[in-house]
Write a protein that holds these residues in place. Structure first.
Motif, PDB file in Angstrom:
ATOM      1  N   LEU A  10      54.068  39.973  38.888  1.00  0.00           N
ATOM      2  CA  LEU A  10      52.987  40.829  38.406  1.00  0.00           C
ATOM      3  C   LEU A  10      52.016  41.067  39.558  1.00  0.00           C
ATOM      4  O   LEU A  10      51.413  40.128  40.070  1.00  0.00           O
ATOM      5  CB  LEU A  10      52.250  40.181  37.233  1.00  0.00           C
ATOM      6  CG  LEU A  10      51.094  40.979  36.626  1.00  0.00           C
ATOM      7  CD1 LEU A  10      51.595  42.302  36.053  1.00  0.00           C
ATOM      8  CD2 LEU A  10      50.382  40.161  35.553  1.00  0.00           C
ATOM      9  N   THR A  12      48.608  42.614  40.388  1.00  0.00           N
ATOM     10  CA  THR A  12      47.427  43.012  39.628  1.00  0.00           C
ATOM     11  C   THR A  12      46.344  43.568  40.538  1.00  0.00           C
ATOM     12  O   THR A  12      45.929  42.910  41.495  1.00  0.00           O
ATOM     13  CB  THR A  12      46.861  41.822  38.843  1.00  0.00           C
ATOM     14  OG1 THR A  12      47.891  41.269  38.023  1.00  0.00           O
ATOM     15  CG2 THR A  12      45.702  42.256  37.970  1.00  0.00           C
ATOM     16  N   GLN A  44      50.387  52.917  27.114  1.00  0.00           N
ATOM     17  CA  GLN A  44      50.642  51.477  27.086  1.00  0.00           C
ATOM     18  C   GLN A  44      49.441  50.665  26.612  1.00  0.00           C
ATOM     19  O   GLN A  44      49.560  49.447  26.426  1.00  0.00           O
ATOM     20  CB  GLN A  44      51.089  51.002  28.465  1.00  0.00           C
ATOM     21  CG  GLN A  44      52.397  51.630  28.911  1.00  0.00           C
ATOM     22  CD  GLN A  44      53.066  50.855  30.019  1.00  0.00           C
ATOM     23  OE1 GLN A  44      53.797  49.904  29.771  1.00  0.00           O
ATOM     24  NE2 GLN A  44      52.810  51.255  31.254  1.00  0.00           N
ATOM     25  N   ASP A 107      45.904  51.848  41.135  1.00  0.00           N
ATOM     26  CA  ASP A 107      46.714  50.667  40.889  1.00  0.00           C
ATOM     27  C   ASP A 107      47.579  50.300  42.087  1.00  0.00           C
ATOM     28  O   ASP A 107      48.180  49.218  42.123  1.00  0.00           O
ATOM     29  CB  ASP A 107      47.594  50.865  39.654  1.00  0.00           C
ATOM     30  CG  ASP A 107      48.493  52.083  39.754  1.00  0.00           C
ATOM     31  OD1 ASP A 107      48.102  53.061  40.412  1.00  0.00           O
ATOM     32  OD2 ASP A 107      49.590  52.073  39.166  1.00  0.00           O
ATOM     33  N   ASP A 271      55.912  44.355  37.559  1.00  0.00           N
ATOM     34  CA  ASP A 271      54.978  45.358  37.065  1.00  0.00           C
ATOM     35  C   ASP A 271      53.763  45.463  37.969  1.00  0.00           C
ATOM     36  O   ASP A 271      53.298  44.456  38.516  1.00  0.00           O
ATOM     37  CB  ASP A 271      54.487  44.994  35.657  1.00  0.00           C
ATOM     38  CG  ASP A 271      55.531  45.244  34.594  1.00  0.00           C
ATOM     39  OD1 ASP A 271      55.702  46.405  34.202  1.00  0.00           O
ATOM     40  OD2 ASP A 271      56.178  44.269  34.153  1.00  0.00           O
ATOM     41  N   ALA A 273      49.779  46.359  37.544  1.00  0.00           N
ATOM     42  CA  ALA A 273      48.793  46.352  36.461  1.00  0.00           C
ATOM     43  C   ALA A 273      47.398  46.404  37.066  1.00  0.00           C
ATOM     44  O   ALA A 273      47.194  46.079  38.231  1.00  0.00           O
ATOM     45  CB  ALA A 273      48.945  45.104  35.584  1.00  0.00           C
ATOM     46  N   PRO A 284      49.264  47.469  32.149  1.00  0.00           N
ATOM     47  CA  PRO A 284      50.401  47.804  33.011  1.00  0.00           C
ATOM     48  C   PRO A 284      50.428  49.297  33.309  1.00  0.00           C
ATOM     49  O   PRO A 284      50.102  50.120  32.456  1.00  0.00           O
ATOM     50  CB  PRO A 284      51.615  47.378  32.173  1.00  0.00           C
ATOM     51  CG  PRO A 284      51.142  47.449  30.760  1.00  0.00           C
ATOM     52  CD  PRO A 284      49.676  47.101  30.794  1.00  0.00           C
ATOM     53  N   THR A 285      50.834  49.652  34.529  1.00  0.00           N
ATOM     54  CA  THR A 285      50.821  51.056  34.938  1.00  0.00           C
ATOM     55  C   THR A 285      52.164  51.545  35.457  1.00  0.00           C
ATOM     56  O   THR A 285      52.473  52.733  35.339  1.00  0.00           O
ATOM     57  CB  THR A 285      49.773  51.285  36.032  1.00  0.00           C
ATOM     58  OG1 THR A 285      50.080  50.473  37.171  1.00  0.00           O
ATOM     59  CG2 THR A 285      48.371  50.960  35.535  1.00  0.00           C
TER      60      THR A 285
END
Length: 294
Positions: A10, A12, A44, A107, A271, A273, A284-285
């Motif tokens: 992840l 972030t 989302q 992001d 992901d 995010a 999440p993007t």
């Protein structure tokens, strides 16, 4: 042989002075871009907003089709020609575009930082930014050496060059190229070119400057194959992001795992995010896959 790490990662993004995710929920998100706040669709964001009321300068209302149509509704004055923002020493212009974006993808900030970590103290690294859009990632990479920036849109490349001027980086060694990314990459392979790192952010669907049609599921494997030919055992990374598709990050990681079987290092996926300001909630993007040398 590159090792595929099955456990997802992840990445972030945290807010900074000129950008932040203020709140999200009910299929929308509220963001701050400098002194301005905007509401945009976000499928989302399945939860409910934390704040009862959203005070924004404008909202993007999507159209009825699935091709990204829609319009901006403004409730307060907004500079239609854009306004200056920055990420670190990179300056750029934010602007409400017809495609719901504001001229950059916030992001991606942790990706820009990660690429810098891979290049470390290098100042001679050669990198390639495919689908480079308005050049914020390109300017971040230019700190480490020459960058080749490729995008099919003349308008986007012109904005990228303007962002370089805004940042005081006009003299940095950047090649600004208006071209179809897949065709350019194939030509670079034939020329025997080599890069230390490649970043690519291909759309789900697009057209090149001469009407070339791009469909992600159809054309991405060939692009990855060619991009791999531009890297060797001394290269540092390839980073691939994918937005707005019904696809797992493990699927695109499998594509990289196949392509990078002959190189050392690691293939990872996961992901992107963005964390809301003052809260632990993350939105999440996009999905990503990446190869790194170490």
């Amino acid at each position: 042989m590159a090792e595929l790490i099955h456990q997802p990662v992840l990445l972030t993004g945290e807010g900074w002075a000129d950008y932040g995710l203020v709140d999200s929920g009910a299929g929308r998100k509220l963001e701050r871009y400098g002194d301005y706040r905007f509401i945009r669709p976000e499928p989302q964001a399945l939860w409910q907003p934390r704040m009862a009321d959203w005070d924004a300068h404008g909202e993007f209302v999507p159209g009825a089709d699935e091709d990204g149509g829609g319009r901006w509704n403004y409730t307060k004055p907004v500079p239609r020609d854009g306004w200056p923002l920055s990420w670190g020493d990179v300056g750029f212009t934010a602007q409400c575009t017809p495609f719901r974006h504001l001229g950059f993808f916030p992001d991606m900030a942790p990706v820009w930082g990660w690429m810098g970590q891979q290049l470390g103290e290098r100042r001679d690294a050669t990198t390639l930014n495919l689908f480079g859009y308005t050049g914020v990632g390109t300017l971040a990479l230019s700190h480490y050496g020459p960058v080749t920036h490729v995008d099919a849109s003349k308008k986007s490349v012109a904005q990228a060059r303007a962002n370089a001027a805004l940042s005081g980086m006009e003299s940095r060694p950047v090649r600004w190229i208006v071209d179809d990314a897949a065709k350019f990459t194939a030509r670079e392979v034939r020329r025997g070119k080599r890069y230390d790192g490649i970043i690519m952010d291909p759309p789900k669907f697009g057209r090149g400057p001469d009407g070339e049609v791009w469909r992600l599921e159809e054309h991405l494997p060939g692009l990855i194959h060619d991009a791999r030919q531009l890297l060797d055992e001394n290269s540092r990374f390839l980073f691939l992001t994918v937005y707005a598709v019904r696809m797992s990050s493990l699927a695109i990681a499998g594509l990289l795992d196949e392509a990078f079987a002959g190189l050392p290092g690691y293939v990872e996926h996961g992901d992107l995010a963005v964390r809301e300001d003052g809260a632990g909630r993350m939105l999440p993007t996009a999905i990503f896959a990446r190869w790194r040398r170490d």
